[in-house]
Write an enzyme that holds these catalytic residues in place. Structure first.
Site, PDB file in Angstrom:
ATOM      1  N   GLU A 192       0.764  -1.411   0.074  1.00 55.37           N
ATOM      2  CA  GLU A 192      -0.109   0.075   0.021  1.00 55.37           C
ATOM      3  C   GLU A 192       0.908   1.234  -0.058  1.00 55.37           C
ATOM      4  O   GLU A 192       1.648   1.371   0.936  1.00 55.37           O
ATOM      5  CB  GLU A 192      -1.070   0.132   1.172  1.00 55.37           C
ATOM      6  N   ASP A 222       9.273   8.082   1.270  1.00 53.21           N
ATOM      7  CA  ASP A 222       8.658   7.903  -0.069  1.00 53.21           C
ATOM      8  C   ASP A 222       8.629   6.464  -0.485  1.00 53.21           C
ATOM      9  O   ASP A 222       9.594   5.668  -0.352  1.00 53.21           O
ATOM     10  CB  ASP A 222       9.789   8.643  -0.848  1.00 53.21           C
ATOM     11  N   ASP A 244      -2.895  12.529  -2.720  1.00 47.46           N
ATOM     12  CA  ASP A 244      -3.185  13.742  -3.073  1.00 47.46           C
ATOM     13  C   ASP A 244      -3.249  14.008  -4.524  1.00 47.46           C
ATOM     14  O   ASP A 244      -2.764  13.962  -5.429  1.00 47.46           O
ATOM     15  CB  ASP A 244      -2.032  14.472  -2.615  1.00 47.46           C
ATOM     16  N   LYS A 291      -3.609  21.578  -9.553  1.00 45.98           N
ATOM     17  CA  LYS A 291      -3.326  22.707 -10.231  1.00 45.98           C
ATOM     18  C   LYS A 291      -2.657  21.773 -11.307  1.00 45.98           C
ATOM     19  O   LYS A 291      -1.520  21.082 -11.173  1.00 45.98           O
ATOM     20  CB  LYS A 291      -2.449  23.608  -9.436  1.00 45.98           C
ATOM     21  N   ARG A 311     -10.626   6.899   6.628  1.00 44.55           N
ATOM     22  CA  ARG A 311     -10.939   7.851   7.228  1.00 44.55           C
ATOM     23  C   ARG A 311     -11.234   9.158   6.373  1.00 44.55           C
ATOM     24  O   ARG A 311     -12.254   9.998   6.363  1.00 44.55           O
ATOM     25  CB  ARG A 311     -10.113   8.261   8.333  1.00 44.55           C
ATOM     26  N   GLU A 313     -11.633   9.169   3.050  1.00 41.49           N
ATOM     27  CA  GLU A 313     -12.828   8.859   2.102  1.00 41.49           C
ATOM     28  C   GLU A 313     -14.156   9.264   2.806  1.00 41.49           C
ATOM     29  O   GLU A 313     -14.948   9.870   2.201  1.00 41.49           O
ATOM     30  CB  GLU A 313     -12.976   7.388   1.526  1.00 41.49           C
TER      31      GLU A 313
END
Length: 230
Positions: free
Chosen positions: A63, A115, A137, A141, A212, A214
């Site tokens: 995940e 990461d 995320d 933009k 949470r 969602e």
């Protein structure tokens, strides 16, 4: 490459810490995380997935960006024969997952608190049976689209570690990110979208618990995208 001839360091976007940790949360990071943390050696070498867990596991799932860990701990609890690796740099979320790991007695969870890309690069070919990227995320933009995790080059890397028939699960409640992920993943030759009708991506699968994030429904109705490694 950088001007020194060494590979340029990757930049990690997003927060590493939110509100100050409570005493119990900090204790979990000090006492439990070292036991579950995957240490990536320097110089890099290929990891042996079987050596990451205290007992044999039947499969390995990954995940990427597990947030508060609700989904990961749910999957680990209901699939005790599967080893799960979670990647997440946000230490508040890591502490929440550690709490659940301790409460549920999960010995099939390992954590890379950083990461995901270096961890993915250290995994051997075809070792992963399922990968999750849920409510990442959206970087809405246009100038930030390059920060989105799903890109042609990251799909190449995921295709390498996923074995034939493995599943890639993507989810978002941001329409722009959903379109982006569909565009890039559907055109990648290694992946096949499993949806045959709208209900296949509009309806949550039974083995796909809500996170949470969602439940906040910050952008819109979630889309649940499932792809199979060809």
């Amino acid at each position: 490459m950088s001007g020194t001839g060494q590979p340029a360091a990757r930049r990690l976007y997003g927060r590493r810490q939110g509100r100050k940790l409570r005493t119990g949360q900090a204790a979990l990071l000090d006492d439990v995380l070292p036991r579950l943390r995957i240490a990536l050696p320097d110089p890099p070498v290929t990891l042996d997935p079987a050596a990451l867990f205290p007992r044999p596991v039947d499969d390995l799932w990954l995940e990427i960006g597990f947030g508060g860990g609700e989904h990961l701990s749910w999957q680990a609890d209901r699939n005790r024969n599967v080893g799960l690796i979670g990647c997440e740099p946000f230490i508040n979320g890591i502490s929440t997952l550690l709490r659940d790991v301790e409460a549920l007695g999960l010995d099939n969870v390992r954590i890379h608190p950083d990461d995901a890309r270096p961890l993915i690069e250290a995994l051997p070919d075809g070792c992963v049976g399922r990968t999750f990227l849920l409510f990442a995320d959206p970087w809405p933009k246009a100038r930030h689209h390059k920060r989105r995790f799903i890109q042609p080059e990251t799909l190449d890397v995921l295709a390498r570690i996923l074995r034939s028939g493995a599943e890639l699960r993507l989810a978002s409640d941001n329409p722009g990110l959903v379109d982006w992920m569909l565009f890039h993943t559907r055109r990648h030759p290694a992946f096949r979208w499993t949806a045959e009708r709208p209900a296949d991506w509009r309806t949550r699968p039974a083995d796909w618990p809500a996170t949470r994030y969602e439940k906040k429904r910050l952008h819109g109705v979630p889309a649940f995208l499932r792809f199979v490694r060809r």
